[in-house]
Scaffold this active site. Structure first.
Site, short mmCIF file in Angstrom:
data_model
loop_
_atom_site.label_atom_id
_atom_site.label_comp_id
_atom_site.label_asym_id
_atom_site.label_seq_id
_atom_site.Cartn_x
_atom_site.Cartn_y
_atom_site.Cartn_z
N LYS A 1 43.89 19.94 9.17
CA LYS A 1 43.16 19.69 7.92
C LYS A 1 42.14 18.58 8.15
O LYS A 1 42.46 17.58 8.82
CB LYS A 1 44.17 19.29 6.84
CG LYS A 1 43.59 19.16 5.43
CD LYS A 1 44.72 18.89 4.43
CE LYS A 1 44.23 18.80 3.00
NZ LYS A 1 45.35 18.57 2.04
N SER B 1 45.50 21.66 -2.06
CA SER B 1 44.26 21.36 -1.40
C SER B 1 44.18 21.81 0.05
O SER B 1 43.08 21.95 0.59
CB SER B 1 43.99 19.87 -1.46
OG SER B 1 44.94 19.16 -0.68
N SER C 1 50.13 20.29 -2.22
CA SER C 1 48.97 20.76 -1.44
C SER C 1 49.30 21.47 -0.15
O SER C 1 48.40 22.01 0.50
CB SER C 1 48.03 19.59 -1.14
OG SER C 1 47.29 19.26 -2.28
#
Lengths: 489, 95
Positions: free
Chosen positions: A79, A154, A178
């Site tokens: 990420k 997310s 997330s």
């Protein structure tokens, strides 16, 4: 069979047994990324050169007869809010444009030391604030199962990278769901470990008392393998616990006889989609057949967790994001009259809408006159929610619920309704408030879109979660269906 | 309690953010929606409840103060938008 379709543990075995070279594996996934990325918008940065060098290093080790470490040349996606030395770390924000990480986060060090091959950085909601990845300031990510749907967020890029088989493994961050929510919406396994289980050093902070680094994989065995690689005490993060990391592989058995699973009625109420409910109900029967005791229970404060979460997370975010001021790194406004003007203009031009909204909310609840009414109140409710869970875990080994009230929704559907958007995290947020671990595993399909179930466990009992999730997985085949067979494209 | 335009302007100043008029109006609406929702916390009696900051209590840890290699200065300084040699350039603060 195509290499990209294989799970991490299958790839690991192939490399260790010299049936395939790590370089060949890395090349396969780089090629796959090149084929899919324009359409799906998953990767923000692809490190072709780095992946080549690292995989060749692994092959050299194999050639020399050296024993490989945990990840044995398996590729992984990161990420883009986790520092990898020499790579960008945009947090999908304009304010970090031009930043190049001068160091590795501790989890990245662990991955590199375990012979993992980093493929690159993947998309997210700006500063991990969002539930759809639509808040990315850089690009839109599509759900591989249906291009018109969001991948969740997310960590939408991390989940989509594994679902689209652009990477067998990925890591993300989970502040309010997330990791678990996008895992559920993309039909992959996602774990949020216990607060303190995995180091956050080098991970860009959002809500410091809520954030955890989490793992994405195609099945539970891969998830356990990656979690074990990341977990443990870190001298650079004093919130990590000095607790032994168990050999999670030992938990991967089908036997769950005598395990007690609580089913909290508050997670099956209004707002839960009928197909999701049906899939989770069917999953409960599987756990029962495998020997677990299923017991209805109640977590009466569930409804309050989301309210407490938005106060606490926004307050912490407003403080954490104060460091982005256009001085030491990232974006600086072109025109300014003095220092104050430099900070204000750089921040106002650099941050996106949702991030500014949360900074405003956080600053408001921390400001004089409102601190007690909002922030302190939320921290007290946090105690109550935590006690609720502690009480429950006296009776249960795990608590089972849906991960998300719905399957993946349309791109653009909730962007203008902030409350509806926030409510999509209603089942995942309580776990972060309490700091306990939870895993999401695929448990069904509705109209070609994946459904996920969530297992919540007691502090540092990731082993129990792996055991239960693995047992379920062995009795079902949901994790084996990829978007190529089951999706709507 | 309801958020007003002057609240938004005051908080924006604290947060070092600036907004256009229409953005302010939208924020007033958004913040009132969110604060209206979180008001439900007042249904709970928390008078005798302690606060929880860190969800899992970890004892303070201490380590030996050992000198370690720092990050390469050039890589760190190169990240600043404006710099000269080993300094970050900022507007003049003291007249």
């Amino acid at each position: 069979m195509d290499l990209y379709k294989k799970t991490a543990h299958e790839i690991k075995e192939l490399i260790e047994n010299k049936e395939v070279k790590a370089k060949e594996v890395a090349d396969t996934f780089i090629k796959r990324i090149q084929e899919k990325n324009e359409d799906l918008g998953v990767f923000l940065y692809v490190d072709e050169e780095g992946a080549k060098l690292k995989s060749e290093e692994v092959d050299k080790k194999v050639g020399n007869g050296e024993k490989l470490k945990g990840l044995s040349g398996v590729p992984i996606a990161i990420k883009d809010n986790i520092n990898v030395s020499g790579m960008q770390n945009t947090c999908a924000s304009k304010i970090l444009q031009g930043y190049k990480a001068p160091y590795d986060a501790s989890v990245i060090k662990n991955i590199k030391n375990a012979d993992g091959v980093i493929l690159g950085k993947v998309n997210l909601d700006e500063f991990a604030m969002g539930s759809t990845t639509e808040n990315s300031g850089i690009q839109l990510t599509r759900n591989p199962w249906d291009r018109t749907k969001v991948p969740g967020g997310s960590s939408g890029g991390s989940a989509a990278s594994v679902a689209a088989m652009m990477s067998p493994l990925a890591i993300g961050t989970d502040t309010g769901g997330s990791v678990r929510q996008p895992a559920s919406l993309c039909g992959v396994v996602g774990l949020k470990p216990t607060y303190g289980r995995v180091s956050r050093y080098g991970v860009v902070a959002f809500g410091s008392t809520l954030d955890q680094v989490g793992t994405f994989a195609r099945d539970v065995e891969d998830c356990a393998l990656l979690t074990e690689t990341l977990a443990g005490l870190d001298k650079n993060d004093f919130t990590t616990a000095d607790k032994n990391v168990p050999d999670y592989k030992k938990s991967l058995t089908k036997d769950i006889r005598g395990k007690r699973i609580g089913i909290p009625k508050e997670y099956f109420g209004e707002g839960l989609n009928t197909d999701v409910r049906k899939a989770v109900d069917e999953a409960i029967l599987v756990f029962k057949e495998n020997g677990a005791e299923i017991i209805p229970c109640s977590l009466p404060l569930t409804d309050y967790a989301l309210a407490a979460y938005y106060i606490i997370s926004s307050a912490e975010a407003s403080s954490n994001l104060a460091r982005f001021d256009g001085v030491r790194y990232g974006y600086r406004s072109k025109e300014y009259t003095n220092s104050l003007d430099l900070y204000t203009k750089s921040r106002s031009e650099g941050f996106g809408k949702e991030v500014k909204r949360r900074i405003m909310l956080g600053t408001y609840v921390l400001s004089a006159g409102y601190y007690d009414a909002y922030y302190k109140k939320a921290l007290k409710v946090r105690t109550l929610i935590k006690n609720d869970f502690l009480e429950s875990f006296k009776n249960f080994d795990a608590i089972l619920s849906p991960t998300s009230p719905t399957t993946a929704f349309n791109i653009g559907e909730k962007v203008n309704d902030i409350l509806a958007m926030y409510l999509s995290d209603v089942y995942t947020v309580p776990v972060n408030i309490a700091g306990i671990p939870a895993i999401s595993v695929p448990c069904g399909l509705s109209g070609g879109l994946p459904i996920g179930l969530q297992l919540m466990g007691n502090y540092f009992r990731e082993d129990t979660l792996f055991n239960l999730a693995y047992s379920y997985e062995q009795s079902t085949s949901w994790h084996k269906i990829t978007y190529e067979e089951g999706g709507r494209k | 309690m309801s958020v007003t335009k002057s609240d938004v302007e005051y908080v924006a100043d604290l947060a070092r953010l600036s907004f256009k008029e229409e953005e302010k109006e939208e924020l007033i609406g958004n913040l009132n929606v969110i604060l209206g929702y979180v008001d439900k916390l007042n249904e709970l009696d928390t008078d005798s409840v302690d606060i929880t900051v860190n969800p899992y209590y970890v004892e303070n840890k201490f380590r030996e103060d050992v000198v370690e290699k720092s990050m390469p200065l050039k890589e760190v300084i190169d990240n600043s938008p404006q710099n000269i040699e080993e300094y970050v350039v900022v507007p003049k603060i003291i007249e």
